[in-house]
Design an enzyme around this catalytic site. Structure first.
Site, PDB file in Angstrom:
ATOM      1  N   ASN A 201       0.836  -1.211   0.000  1.00 35.62           N
ATOM      2  CA  ASN A 201       0.000   0.000   0.000  1.00 35.62           C
ATOM      3  C   ASN A 201       0.869   1.259   0.000  1.00 35.62           C
ATOM      4  O   ASN A 201       0.604   2.206  -0.741  1.00 35.62           O
ATOM      5  CB  ASN A 201      -0.876   0.035   1.256  1.00 35.62           C
ATOM      6  N   HIS A 206      -3.009   2.794  -2.279  1.00 37.42           N
ATOM      7  CA  HIS A 206      -4.130   1.998  -1.759  1.00 37.42           C
ATOM      8  C   HIS A 206      -4.937   1.360  -2.884  1.00 37.42           C
ATOM      9  O   HIS A 206      -5.403   0.218  -2.766  1.00 37.42           O
ATOM     10  CB  HIS A 206      -5.008   2.909  -0.890  1.00 37.42           C
ATOM     11  N   GLU A 235      -6.303  -8.168   4.759  1.00 36.03           N
ATOM     12  CA  GLU A 235      -5.534  -8.931   3.750  1.00 36.03           C
ATOM     13  C   GLU A 235      -5.465 -10.391   4.174  1.00 36.03           C
ATOM     14  O   GLU A 235      -4.488 -11.075   3.963  1.00 36.03           O
ATOM     15  CB  GLU A 235      -4.119  -8.356   3.546  1.00 36.03           C
TER      16      GLU A 235
HETATM   17  N1  LIG Z   1      -5.553  -1.494  -0.154  1.00 31.27           N
HETATM   18  C1  LIG Z   1      -6.147  -2.005   0.916  1.00 31.27           C
HETATM   19  N2  LIG Z   1      -5.407  -2.206   2.024  1.00 31.27           N
HETATM   20  C2  LIG Z   1      -6.012  -2.758   3.106  1.00 31.27           C
HETATM   21  C3  LIG Z   1      -7.360  -3.130   3.104  1.00 31.27           C
HETATM   22  N3  LIG Z   1      -7.656  -3.661   4.321  1.00 31.27           N
HETATM   23  C4  LIG Z   1      -6.521  -3.608   5.059  1.00 31.27           C
HETATM   24  N4  LIG Z   1      -5.521  -3.072   4.324  1.00 31.27           N
HETATM   25  C5  LIG Z   1      -4.150  -2.805   4.713  1.00 31.27           C
HETATM   26  O1  LIG Z   1      -3.470  -4.012   5.014  1.00 31.27           O
HETATM   27  C6  LIG Z   1      -2.349  -3.649   5.830  1.00 31.27           C
HETATM   28  C7  LIG Z   1      -2.136  -4.715   6.880  1.00 31.27           C
HETATM   29  O2  LIG Z   1      -0.988  -4.366   7.560  1.00 31.27           O
HETATM   30  P1  LIG Z   1      -0.373  -5.239   8.724  1.00 31.27           P
HETATM   31  O3  LIG Z   1      -1.491  -5.785   9.579  1.00 31.27           O
HETATM   32  O4  LIG Z   1       0.675  -4.405   9.387  1.00 31.27           O
HETATM   33  O5  LIG Z   1       0.231  -6.481   8.024  1.00 31.27           O
HETATM   34  P2  LIG Z   1       1.326  -6.593   6.882  1.00 31.27           P
HETATM   35  O6  LIG Z   1       1.921  -5.289   6.480  1.00 31.27           O
HETATM   36  O7  LIG Z   1       0.718  -7.413   5.790  1.00 31.27           O
HETATM   37  O8  LIG Z   1       2.453  -7.409   7.604  1.00 31.27           O
HETATM   38  P3  LIG Z   1       2.404  -8.956   7.993  1.00 31.27           P
HETATM   39  O9  LIG Z   1       0.994  -9.425   7.959  1.00 31.27           O
HETATM   40  O10 LIG Z   1       2.991  -8.997   9.373  1.00 31.27           O
HETATM   41  O11 LIG Z   1       3.263  -9.659   7.007  1.00 31.27           O
HETATM   42  C8  LIG Z   1      -2.648  -2.259   6.425  1.00 31.27           C
HETATM   43  O12 LIG Z   1      -1.761  -1.334   5.864  1.00 31.27           O
HETATM   44  C9  LIG Z   1      -4.068  -1.979   5.966  1.00 31.27           C
HETATM   45  O13 LIG Z   1      -4.264  -0.620   5.688  1.00 31.27           O
HETATM   46  C10 LIG Z   1      -8.114  -2.912   1.914  1.00 31.27           C
HETATM   47  O14 LIG Z   1      -9.299  -3.212   1.821  1.00 31.27           O
HETATM   48  N5  LIG Z   1      -7.454  -2.354   0.846  1.00 31.27           N
END
Ligand SMILES: Nc1nc2c(ncn2[C@@H]2O[C@H](COP(=O)(O)OP(=O)(O)OP(=O)(O)O)[C@@H](O)[C@H]2O)c(=O)[nH]1
Length: 322
Positions: A201, A206, A235
């Site tokens: 992101n 995004h 995610e």
């Molecule tokens: N683009 C987008 N991003 C999302 C959505 N839902 C959640 N996210 C993003 O997913 C990210 C999840 O971040 P983290 O929980 O830190 O996990 P990560 O960066 O994948 O790290 P790890 O899971 O530890 O490998 C966040 O930045 C959220 O903003 C969505 O519907 N769309």
């Protein structure tokens, strides 16, 4: 019906109509009571329809047309449509119209007006009452379907959502145990989480992140024949594998992991590569939904802690599973 029974026997001295209404009234009361208790059988509907039809038709046959018992016949088409559905309802409506029209034609007083006029008026009102109910019902069904889609689907990816998973979970817990089922062929779940999705992101925006989530859903649905793919968090996805042994579940998870690792997500003029960590859990009967998600998350984070881009099976290491 009980009111009309009293009215017909005591005031109008129509004993046969009164007795018929009393018998069918009690019968219908019994069916309503069973419906209230949730114990109805499909043939109860037929009994209900048959008894109401006879109770309306018989007074129409016996009494003078001026008594107005014909008006009650207009209630039958909507009732048929509601109780047995549009097609069967139309069939019953048409079937009943023959004896009614013949009786109406015979009973109409042709000295004061032409009998065909009352027949035409009745036919129009009778079939219109069916058509209105049919239109209302189809619109109602469409709206319920749309609401269900909205309630049980994730709006971004179109995957099933947590509500839907909870529904599956409740159904699974209610299903009786199959005594012939092999223990190793039970239901397994893959909890799939995109690694470092925050950096995706941050780096690509995004919108690109959203596009990856959509593409990822399509990829998972493709691999599971569009069945049982849930988006349970930002995610985080979940796949239900029914009748999979440990080894099959592991192999399946590994093939998904490799597939995603080798896929280039092309979006917003960017070529993006991602990896996923997958936790595998076995669905155990009697487990609460909350408890299940806690265990699933624990398994997933074990995979994350071991370095990401790998498959982890509960408390066991991957080599133990194989
Ligand atoms: N683009 C987008 N991003 C999302 C959505 N839902 C959640 N996210 C993003 O997913 C990210 C999840 O971040 P983290 O929980 O830190 O996990 P990560 O960066 O994948 O790290 P790890 O899971 O530890 O490998 C966040 O930045 C959220 O903003 C969505 O519907 N769309």
């Amino acid at each position: 019906m009980i009111f009309f029974c009293f009215f017909n026997i005591v005031l109008l001295k129509q004993l046969s109509i009164g007795i018929l209404e009393a018998v069918f009234g009690l019968l219908n009361l019994g069916i309503f009571y069973l419906a209230y208790q949730g114990k109805t059988k499909p043939w109860h509907k037929c009994l209900l329809l048959g008894s109401i039809t006879i109770t309306v038709l018989y007074p129409f046959y016996l009494a003078d047309l001026r008594a107005g018992s014909i008006y009650w016949l207009l209630l039958l088409p909507p009732l048929y449509c509601l109780l047995v559905g549009a097609k069967r309802g139309l069939f019953c409506t048409i079937l009943l119209s023959f004896p009614v029209l013949i009786l109406l034609f015979i009973k109409s007083d042709s000295e004061s007006y032409f009998s065909y006029r009352s027949v035409i008026n009745f036919v129009l009102a009778y079939f219109l009452s069916y058509a209105i109910c049919y239109l209302y019902e189809t619109q109602y069904d469409k709206n319920s379907q749309r609401l269900q889609e909205m309630a049980f689907r994730d709006p971004l990816t179109g995957a099933k959502n947590r509500h839907s998973l909870k529904l599956f979970f409740d159904g699974f817990n209610k299903k009786p145990l199959d005594p012939f089922q092999q223990e190793e062929e039970e239901t397994r779940l893959l909890i799939i989480d995109i690694d470092y999705f925050k950096s995706v992101n941050d780096e690509f925006g995004h919108d690109a992140g959203d596009a990856i989530l959509i593409e990822m859903t399509e990829l998972l649905q493709y691999h599971t024949d569009n069945q049982h793919v849930y988006r349970i968090g930002g995610e985080e996805f979940l796949i239900v594998l029914e009748q999979y042994c440990q080894k099959q579940a592991y192999n399946f998870a590994e093939s998904i992991r490799q597939n995603i690792e080798n896929t280039i997500f092309r979006t917003h003029q960017q070529n993006i590569k991602i990896t996923v960590s997958i936790g595998i859990a076995q669905l155990i009967k009697g487990q609460s939904f909350r408890e299940f998600l806690r265990v699933a998350d624990k398994n997933l984070y074990s995979a994350k802690n071991q370095g990401r881009n790998l498959v982890h099976y509960g408390a066991m290491s991957v080599t133990e599973v194989i």
